[in-house]
Design an enzyme around this catalytic site. Structure first.
Site, mmCIF file in Angstrom:
data_model
loop_
_atom_site.group_PDB
_atom_site.id
_atom_site.type_symbol
_atom_site.label_atom_id
_atom_site.label_comp_id
_atom_site.label_asym_id
_atom_site.label_seq_id
_atom_site.Cartn_x
_atom_site.Cartn_y
_atom_site.Cartn_z
ATOM 1 C CE LYS A 159 35.028 41.137 38.153
ATOM 2 N NZ LYS A 159 35.859 42.222 38.694
ATOM 3 C CE1 TYR A 193 42.548 41.656 33.048
ATOM 4 C CE2 TYR A 193 42.278 40.690 30.871
ATOM 5 C CZ TYR A 193 41.794 40.949 32.133
ATOM 6 O OH TYR A 193 40.551 40.494 32.489
ATOM 7 C CE1 TYR A 224 40.924 40.753 36.861
ATOM 8 C CE2 TYR A 224 40.060 38.938 35.543
ATOM 9 C CZ TYR A 224 40.243 40.289 35.740
ATOM 10 O OH TYR A 224 39.770 41.184 34.827
#
Length: 340
Positions: free
Chosen positions: A49, A263, A289
């Site tokens: 990010k 998730y 992730y």
């Protein structure tokens, strides 16, 4: 592509290393595996990010924002990096955290990224799972704007055309590193969630005619939805860059077979991948992730989808801070993790 046309704040530690994983490659007995270390971008343990935030926070600064707001899951890497970037710029940061897993583990809910969010001075609101979190974000921002606060909102994952510019730039950087070393790349793989990383990479790779296929290993949405999200964002990013039409639907490929129960809930192969990278290469993955992306990579090698003689690059999206929220899952094994 002339990315200098877009406002940017240069805080990431770039270029990130491109390293060969000799022990993992030998263990799997398949292709030559390399890793692009975007866990090394700086700012509060780094992660993918930070590249996006260089462009997003430049927009926020240009808009005269005194506060940035964003949203994500409880152990959001994006929220942590946004809080760190805001601290560096002297902006306030407010975060909405969504309970996507239903975990009652105190470490999951207060340690890891959540601890770091607060350490960087961010304020936090929590939300139940299943809400439209971008709508929640805008509603919360409007309440603050009504009080006179200049708020800039960042969507989950920093995944809009501005944020995706960070991964257009990463594609240029990666291919440049490969060219400088004489490395012909056969595949690039990475985890894909909010779509900005995969979309930006696709646009960058296509814009320079790299001819290297990119595979995203999904962490949340079903395959049709994930590919649709990535494709739509790639189209918008290409439009922003002034190269509409550079991306075709066939360029967008996601494999969502490694999501598991949902998730943020690691599978057995997620835990195996985390342990393999840690024990063979001294590299920390996260359970949300990069762990699921690496599980997909390992399984594809074992099934012969990536073959001996090929060269595969795994783009590490970071997130190791989340491990401290998953100590029970790592200690007990994935069976307990999926049941949690």
């Amino acid at each position: 592509m002339h990315l200098a046309r877009f406002p940017r704040i240069f805080l990431a530690h770039l270029p990130t290393p491109l390293e060969r994983l000799d022990r993992l490659s030998a263990e799997l007995g398949g292709p030559e595996i390399w890793i692009k270390r975007d866990d090394c971008t700086g700012l509060s343990t780094g992660g993918n990010k930070t590249r996006k935030l260089e462009f997003l926070m430049a927009e926020a600064e240009a808009a005269g924002a005194e506060m940035v707001m964003t949203q994500g899951a409880t152990q959001s890497n994006h929220a942590r990096q946004t809080a760190a970037f805001a601290a560096k710029l002297g902006m306030r940061c407010h975060i909405l955290l969504e309970d996507r897993t239903g975990s009652t583990d105190p470490n999951y809910n207060e340690n890891g990224n959540v601890l770091l969010d607060r350490l960087h001075g961010a304020t936090i609101e929590k939300r139940a799972g299943g809400l439209d979190m971008n709508a929640e974000l805008e509603a919360a921002a409007e309440r603050l704007r009504a009080q006179g606060t200049r708020v800039y909102t960042i969507p989950g994952g920093g995944s809009n055309p501005t944020g995706a510019l960070g991964y257009v730039n990463c594609a240029f950087e990666l291919i440049g590193q490969a060219n400088d070393r004489g490395l012909a790349l056969d595949h690039i793989v990475t985890a894909t969630g909010s779509a900005g990383t995969q979309a930006g990479l696709i646009v960058g790779l296509k814009a320079i005619n790299a001819n290297v296929p990119l595979l995203g290993f999904g962490v949340r949405a079903p395959k049709p939805k994930q590919e649709e999200n990535v494709y739509n964002l790639a189209l918008a990013t290409a439009e922003k860059l002034g190269c509409p039409g550079v991306v075709s639907r066939a360029d967008v490929v996601a494999d969502t077979d490694y999501v598991g129960a949902g998730y943020g809930i690691p599978r057995e192969d997620t835990i195996e991948a985390i342990r393999m990278f840690a024990e063979l290469e001294g590299i920390l993955l996260d359970p949300v992730y990069s762990g699921k992306g690496a599980a997909g990579l390992i399984d594809h090698v074992r099934k012969g989808r990536f073959r001996k003689g090929e060269r595969v690059v795994f783009l590490h999206t970071g997130g190791a801070a989340a491990l401290f929220g998953y100590d029970a899952a790592l200690a007990a094994g994935a069976g307990a993790a999926e049941a949690a």
